[in-house]
Design a protein around this motif. Structure first.
Motif, PDB file in Angstrom:
ATOM      1  N   VAL A  41      -2.854   8.047   3.535  1.00 37.26           N
ATOM      2  CA  VAL A  41      -3.291   6.649   3.522  1.00 37.26           C
ATOM      3  C   VAL A  41      -2.056   5.789   3.806  1.00 37.26           C
ATOM      4  O   VAL A  41      -1.062   5.851   3.064  1.00 37.26           O
ATOM      5  CB  VAL A  41      -3.932   6.251   2.184  1.00 37.26           C
ATOM      6  CG1 VAL A  41      -4.459   4.819   2.264  1.00 37.26           C
ATOM      7  CG2 VAL A  41      -5.058   7.215   1.815  1.00 37.26           C
ATOM      8  N   VAL A  43      -0.230   2.153   4.094  1.00 36.14           N
ATOM      9  CA  VAL A  43      -0.377   0.825   3.469  1.00 36.14           C
ATOM     10  C   VAL A  43       0.640  -0.125   4.101  1.00 36.14           C
ATOM     11  O   VAL A  43       1.856   0.052   3.934  1.00 36.14           O
ATOM     12  CB  VAL A  43      -0.158   0.902   1.946  1.00 36.14           C
ATOM     13  CG1 VAL A  43      -0.515  -0.438   1.307  1.00 36.14           C
ATOM     14  CG2 VAL A  43      -0.989   2.017   1.323  1.00 36.14           C
ATOM     15  N   ASP A  71      -5.656   7.535   7.495  1.00 34.99           N
ATOM     16  CA  ASP A  71      -6.371   6.317   7.129  1.00 34.99           C
ATOM     17  C   ASP A  71      -5.426   5.120   7.160  1.00 34.99           C
ATOM     18  O   ASP A  71      -4.558   4.975   6.299  1.00 34.99           O
ATOM     19  CB  ASP A  71      -6.975   6.486   5.728  1.00 34.99           C
ATOM     20  CG  ASP A  71      -7.793   5.277   5.318  1.00 34.99           C
ATOM     21  OD1 ASP A  71      -8.638   4.827   6.108  1.00 34.99           O
ATOM     22  OD2 ASP A  71      -7.589   4.771   4.193  1.00 34.99           O
ATOM     23  N   GLN A  72      -5.584   4.257   8.152  1.00 34.65           N
ATOM     24  CA  GLN A  72      -4.751   3.059   8.288  1.00 34.65           C
ATOM     25  C   GLN A  72      -5.459   1.896   7.578  1.00 34.65           C
ATOM     26  O   GLN A  72      -6.190   1.123   8.185  1.00 34.65           O
ATOM     27  CB  GLN A  72      -4.503   2.765   9.765  1.00 34.65           C
ATOM     28  CG  GLN A  72      -3.813   3.921  10.485  1.00 34.65           C
ATOM     29  CD  GLN A  72      -3.675   3.701  11.969  1.00 34.65           C
ATOM     30  OE1 GLN A  72      -3.076   2.718  12.405  1.00 34.65           O
ATOM     31  NE2 GLN A  72      -4.232   4.608  12.781  1.00 34.65           N
ATOM     32  N   TRP A  73      -5.191   1.780   6.293  1.00 32.84           N
ATOM     33  CA  TRP A  73      -5.929   0.855   5.440  1.00 32.84           C
ATOM     34  C   TRP A  73      -5.458  -0.580   5.648  1.00 32.84           C
ATOM     35  O   TRP A  73      -4.274  -0.843   5.892  1.00 32.84           O
ATOM     36  CB  TRP A  73      -5.737   1.267   3.984  1.00 32.84           C
ATOM     37  CG  TRP A  73      -6.508   0.456   3.006  1.00 32.84           C
ATOM     38  CD1 TRP A  73      -7.848   0.245   2.994  1.00 32.84           C
ATOM     39  CD2 TRP A  73      -5.990  -0.258   1.875  1.00 32.84           C
ATOM     40  NE1 TRP A  73      -8.210  -0.547   1.932  1.00 32.84           N
ATOM     41  CE2 TRP A  73      -7.087  -0.864   1.230  1.00 32.84           C
ATOM     42  CE3 TRP A  73      -4.712  -0.431   1.344  1.00 32.84           C
ATOM     43  CZ2 TRP A  73      -6.937  -1.646   0.082  1.00 32.84           C
ATOM     44  CZ3 TRP A  73      -4.561  -1.197   0.211  1.00 32.84           C
ATOM     45  CH2 TRP A  73      -5.666  -1.799  -0.421  1.00 32.84           C
ATOM     46  N   SER A  74      -6.384  -1.519   5.509  1.00 32.66           N
ATOM     47  CA  SER A  74      -6.052  -2.936   5.621  1.00 32.66           C
ATOM     48  C   SER A  74      -6.532  -3.697   4.388  1.00 32.66           C
ATOM     49  O   SER A  74      -7.524  -3.314   3.767  1.00 32.66           O
ATOM     50  CB  SER A  74      -6.706  -3.530   6.876  1.00 32.66           C
ATOM     51  OG  SER A  74      -6.296  -4.875   7.050  1.00 32.66           O
ATOM     52  N   TYR A  75      -5.833  -4.758   4.051  1.00 31.11           N
ATOM     53  CA  TYR A  75      -6.168  -5.552   2.868  1.00 31.11           C
ATOM     54  C   TYR A  75      -5.640  -6.973   3.055  1.00 31.11           C
ATOM     55  O   TYR A  75      -4.878  -7.263   3.989  1.00 31.11           O
ATOM     56  CB  TYR A  75      -5.556  -4.919   1.614  1.00 31.11           C
ATOM     57  CG  TYR A  75      -4.039  -4.894   1.628  1.00 31.11           C
ATOM     58  CD1 TYR A  75      -3.297  -5.890   0.997  1.00 31.11           C
ATOM     59  CD2 TYR A  75      -3.344  -3.877   2.286  1.00 31.11           C
ATOM     60  CE1 TYR A  75      -1.911  -5.880   1.026  1.00 31.11           C
ATOM     61  CE2 TYR A  75      -1.957  -3.851   2.310  1.00 31.11           C
ATOM     62  CZ  TYR A  75      -1.246  -4.857   1.684  1.00 31.11           C
ATOM     63  OH  TYR A  75       0.124  -4.847   1.721  1.00 31.11           O
ATOM     64  N   PHE A  88      -7.018  -0.609  -3.579  1.00 28.28           N
ATOM     65  CA  PHE A  88      -6.431   0.618  -3.055  1.00 28.28           C
ATOM     66  C   PHE A  88      -6.981   1.839  -3.793  1.00 28.28           C
ATOM     67  O   PHE A  88      -7.220   2.891  -3.180  1.00 28.28           O
ATOM     68  CB  PHE A  88      -4.909   0.560  -3.186  1.00 28.28           C
ATOM     69  CG  PHE A  88      -4.205   1.755  -2.620  1.00 28.28           C
ATOM     70  CD1 PHE A  88      -4.295   2.066  -1.274  1.00 28.28           C
ATOM     71  CD2 PHE A  88      -3.435   2.572  -3.441  1.00 28.28           C
ATOM     72  CE1 PHE A  88      -3.635   3.179  -0.746  1.00 28.28           C
ATOM     73  CE2 PHE A  88      -2.778   3.676  -2.929  1.00 28.28           C
ATOM     74  CZ  PHE A  88      -2.873   3.986  -1.571  1.00 28.28           C
ATOM     75  N   GLU A  91     -10.097   2.734  -2.196  1.00 29.13           N
ATOM     76  CA  GLU A  91      -9.882   3.338  -0.881  1.00 29.13           C
ATOM     77  C   GLU A  91      -9.480   4.805  -0.997  1.00 29.13           C
ATOM     78  O   GLU A  91      -9.961   5.660  -0.244  1.00 29.13           O
ATOM     79  CB  GLU A  91      -8.811   2.556  -0.115  1.00 29.13           C
ATOM     80  CG  GLU A  91      -8.522   3.082   1.271  1.00 29.13           C
ATOM     81  CD  GLU A  91      -9.668   2.863   2.252  1.00 29.13           C
ATOM     82  OE1 GLU A  91      -9.585   3.379   3.379  1.00 29.13           O
ATOM     83  OE2 GLU A  91     -10.650   2.170   1.892  1.00 29.13           O
ATOM     84  N   VAL A  95     -11.412   8.094   0.575  1.00 27.50           N
ATOM     85  CA  VAL A  95     -10.776   9.090   1.442  1.00 27.50           C
ATOM     86  C   VAL A  95     -10.945  10.492   0.861  1.00 27.50           C
ATOM     87  O   VAL A  95     -11.252  11.445   1.587  1.00 27.50           O
ATOM     88  CB  VAL A  95      -9.289   8.759   1.635  1.00 27.50           C
ATOM     89  CG1 VAL A  95      -8.553   9.902   2.346  1.00 27.50           C
ATOM     90  CG2 VAL A  95      -9.128   7.462   2.429  1.00 27.50           C
TER      91      VAL A  95
END
Length: 228
Positions: A41, A43, A71-75, A88, A91, A95
């Motif tokens: 993941v 961040v 996983d290219q997480w966005s917030y 997070f 998320e 995953v």
């Protein structure tokens, strides 16, 4: 007649037993293959979307990580890092459920280190994260944050209540393997020593800009070794 059939069947079975015992090894079902690498993941830091991770994610995929394990997480990076940490946590659970993995690896850039560390320390993340990476993270604050506003920026300022709480006691809790990378030429993390964490593998890179920590080939190779 029935007795004769029974005797003949028994004799045939006895004759075949040596052949059955000598069955080739290929007749035995193969053992399940070992599971692949942990999902990663990513961040991002303050303000950008996840697109800056494309270079590193592409390299991981070329080195054998499945695309659905990256996983290219966005917030929303303007909110408190504590709020981001709770999101997070959700998320990471998504995953793990999607991939069937037992743990994830976490690779962070800049402010992304703070919310993920909060998750590890206070929200049970240390039981779900195998390896954690900080690339230019303001783990003890940066003077540059005095020039921006909003909850997240206030929390990045040296001596903030958030950082005092995050760094109290054990800076690297649990069995998670922590590692940090800092650059002597990173003008956005001031001082660069802010990145260092007690109990982590702490490394200094070549003279790289803040964003280049995500794209430099040598840094990638070291991160890959750490999370593998």
């Amino acid at each position: 007649m029935i007795k004769n059939l029974v005797r003949r069947s028994s004799a045939l079975l006895l004759a075949l037993m040596p052949l059955l015992a000598a069955a080739p090894a290929s007749a035995v079902p193969d053992a399940p293959e070992a599971s692949g690498p942990d999902p990663i993941v990513f961040v991002h830091g303050w303000n950008p979307d996840p697109s800056p991770w494309r270079s590193m994610a592409t390299r991981f995929e070329a080195d054998g990580w499945p695309a659905d394990h990256l996983d290219q997480w966005s917030y929303n990076s303007t909110q408190s890092n504590a709020t981001t940490a709770a999101q997070f946590a959700e998320e990471v659970d998504r995953v793990l459920a999607r991939t069937g993995a037992a743990k994830v690896d976490v690779v962070t850039h800049s402010m992304g280190a703070l919310s993920s560390r909060y998750y590890l320390k206070y929200l049970g993340g240390a039981t779900k994260v195998d390896a954690w990476v900080s690339l230019g993270g303001p783990n003890h604050g940066t003077e540059v944050a005095r020039w921006c506003g909003g909850a997240a920026c206030v929390e990045m300022r040296p001596g903030s209540v958030f950082l005092k709480d995050l760094n109290s006691g054990d800076e690297t809790p649990g069995a998670t393997r922590y590692a940090t990378w800092r650059s002597p030429c990173d003008t956005l993390i001031n001082p660069p020593s802010s990145v260092v964490l007690d109990g982590a593998f702490n490394s200094t890179t070549a003279c790289l800009g803040h964003s280049a920590l995500r794209t430099d080939g040598a840094v990638y190779a070291e991160v890959r070794t750490h999370v593998r």
